[in-house]
Each structure stands twice: as structure tokens, then as C-alpha cells.
Write a protein that holds these residues in place. Sequence first.
Motif, PDB file in Angstrom:
ATOM      1  N   ALA A  50      -3.797  10.468   6.652  1.00  0.00           N
ATOM      2  CA  ALA A  50      -4.402   9.280   6.042  1.00  0.00           C
ATOM      3  C   ALA A  50      -3.688   8.861   4.766  1.00  0.00           C
ATOM      4  CB  ALA A  50      -5.875   9.547   5.746  1.00  0.00           C
ATOM      5  N   SER A  51      -3.093   9.819   4.080  1.00  0.00           N
ATOM      6  CA  SER A  51      -2.344   9.453   2.872  1.00  0.00           C
ATOM      7  C   SER A  51      -1.002   8.820   3.207  1.00  0.00           C
ATOM      8  CB  SER A  51      -2.131  10.691   1.993  1.00  0.00           C
ATOM      9  OG  SER A  51      -1.333  11.649   2.651  1.00  0.00           O
ATOM     10  N   THR A  53      -0.647   6.908   6.261  1.00  0.00           N
ATOM     11  CA  THR A  53      -0.930   5.670   6.981  1.00  0.00           C
ATOM     12  C   THR A  53      -2.427   5.438   7.022  1.00  0.00           C
ATOM     13  OG1 THR A  53      -0.757   4.522   9.109  1.00  0.00           O
ATOM     14  CG2 THR A  53      -0.915   6.912   9.174  1.00  0.00           C
ATOM     15  N   SER A  54      -2.831   4.179   6.985  1.00  0.00           N
ATOM     16  CA  SER A  54      -4.252   3.854   7.090  1.00  0.00           C
ATOM     17  C   SER A  54      -4.660   3.510   8.508  1.00  0.00           C
ATOM     18  CB  SER A  54      -4.575   2.658   6.170  1.00  0.00           C
ATOM     19  OG  SER A  54      -3.803   1.522   6.555  1.00  0.00           O
ATOM     20  N   VAL A 183     -11.365   2.007   4.305  1.00  0.00           N
ATOM     21  CA  VAL A 183     -10.073   2.635   4.010  1.00  0.00           C
ATOM     22  C   VAL A 183      -9.964   3.046   2.547  1.00  0.00           C
ATOM     23  CG1 VAL A 183      -7.577   2.236   3.920  1.00  0.00           C
ATOM     24  CG2 VAL A 183      -8.912   1.411   5.868  1.00  0.00           C
ATOM     25  N   GLU A 184     -10.449   2.210   1.644  1.00  0.00           N
ATOM     26  CA  GLU A 184     -10.224   2.466   0.219  1.00  0.00           C
ATOM     27  C   GLU A 184     -10.985   3.680  -0.310  1.00  0.00           C
ATOM     28  OE1 GLU A 184     -13.233  -0.911   0.731  1.00  0.00           O
ATOM     29  OE2 GLU A 184     -11.267  -0.330   1.542  1.00  0.00           O
ATOM     30  N   ARG A 186     -11.998   6.380   1.909  1.00  0.00           N
ATOM     31  CA  ARG A 186     -12.048   7.465   2.897  1.00  0.00           C
ATOM     32  C   ARG A 186     -11.490   8.782   2.355  1.00  0.00           C
ATOM     33  NH1 ARG A 186      -7.815   5.059   7.277  1.00  0.00           N
ATOM     34  NH2 ARG A 186      -9.827   4.454   8.191  1.00  0.00           N
TER      35      ARG A 186
END
Length: 243
Positions: A50-51, A53-54, A183-184, A186
Amino acid sequence: MRAEDAAASGQHTNEPHANGIASRLNWLRAGVLGANDGIVSVAAIVVGVASATSAFFPILTAGMAGLVGGAISMALGEYVSVSSQRDSERALVARERRELREMPEEELDELTGMLRDRGLSASTARQVAVELTDRDPLAAHLSLELNIVEDDIANPWHAAVASAVAFTIGAILPMLAILLPPVEVRIPLTFTAVLLALALTGALGAKLGGSPLLRPTIRVVVGGALALGATFAIGSLLGTTVA
């Protein structure tokens, strides 16, 4: 064991004297460790991805791969480990049974010697050894000589299933925490949820082991935080490099 029965036998109800306690603690231990590993390993994977790619599906794919592979690995590891322990214990039981059958007098002398080593006088040790032998010689030798209870030998299937199920349950938490929120938030939400869950499993593991709660809990939480921080840093670096 009921409280009145424990009192009659001189046992305390809060101490692990009940039959089968070792096998139950074995699969409980496997369950707690499995949940802890599921939380940490899958969280580290999904946070790392996740860091970088979103995108939803790369995170989901990596998390599911970690969950399935980790659960199988944990179950297999527990099964092999506990099976080896069980085989060794069964071999010791068979050897002790054979010795009791082939040389009972020597085994009685050995039991007397073990009791004397525990502080009994020669006459008392002999009397106790005779009484124990009359009641159940195999159980007496297994307990005093080998610290084994025949009916309490660990079951590898219990440990394997407990470990796999617990790993899966533990892994679901970081999966949900990383996939469901916006996303912001997570990643910070996943960090928070994972560290709280690790505090719970650390405290539970300490309680099962009868140790103070604080130090094992802190140890588990700090270890998990380091794992998450490391994979987050790697994912961020790779994501920036690829971009």
C-alpha cells in the motif's frame, strides 16, 4: 476438576493440575502464536504494498497470498514440530513399559532412588515407591523420571488446526483495515488496528504462560511496529523509484 475435589486433593483451583492441561495449553499456545504471526506478517505485506501503490487489487492479491501461504506454513510447521515431540514421547513410554515388564525390581529400585533424590528418607522413599508401583507403575515412572503424562501427549492435529485458523483470523484484521477505509487513512488506520491487536495477543500469550502482562505485551507491540515500519519504508522507496 471441581473446586471441592481440588480442595480434597490439596490442589488449588487456579493452578494447572487438571488432566489434559498440557495438550490444551499446546493448542492454545499455537493459536495465540498463529494469530500474532497472521497479524504481523500479513500487515507487513499489505502495508508495504500500500505504501508503493494505492491500487486495490495489488494490495488484495498480496494480502491473500500472504494469508494462504502463511496459514499453510504455520499449520505444517506446528504439525511437524508436535509430531516429532509426540513420536519421541511415545518411544519413551514404550521403552519404560518394556523395562517395567522385563526388570520390575530394578525399576522399583530406580523409583526409590528418584524419591530419595527428592528429599525422602530411605524407608519413606521405599514405601512410597511400593505404593506407587502397586497403583500404576508406568504413570509413576513417566511422571518422576520423564515428566510425561501418557494421556496428555500433544496432538499435532490440534496444534496445526489451531495455528492455521488463528493465523487466518489474525490476518483478516490487517486485510480489512487496509482495504476498507479511504486511501488517505488506510495506512495509519492499519498501523493503529494492528498494534492494538498485537497488544491483545501479547497480553493473552503472557496470561496463558502465567507471566506478568506488561513486558511480553510491549515486546510484541514493538516488534510489530518495527516490522510495519520496515515494510512501509521499503514500499515507499520502491514506489518512488518505480514512479
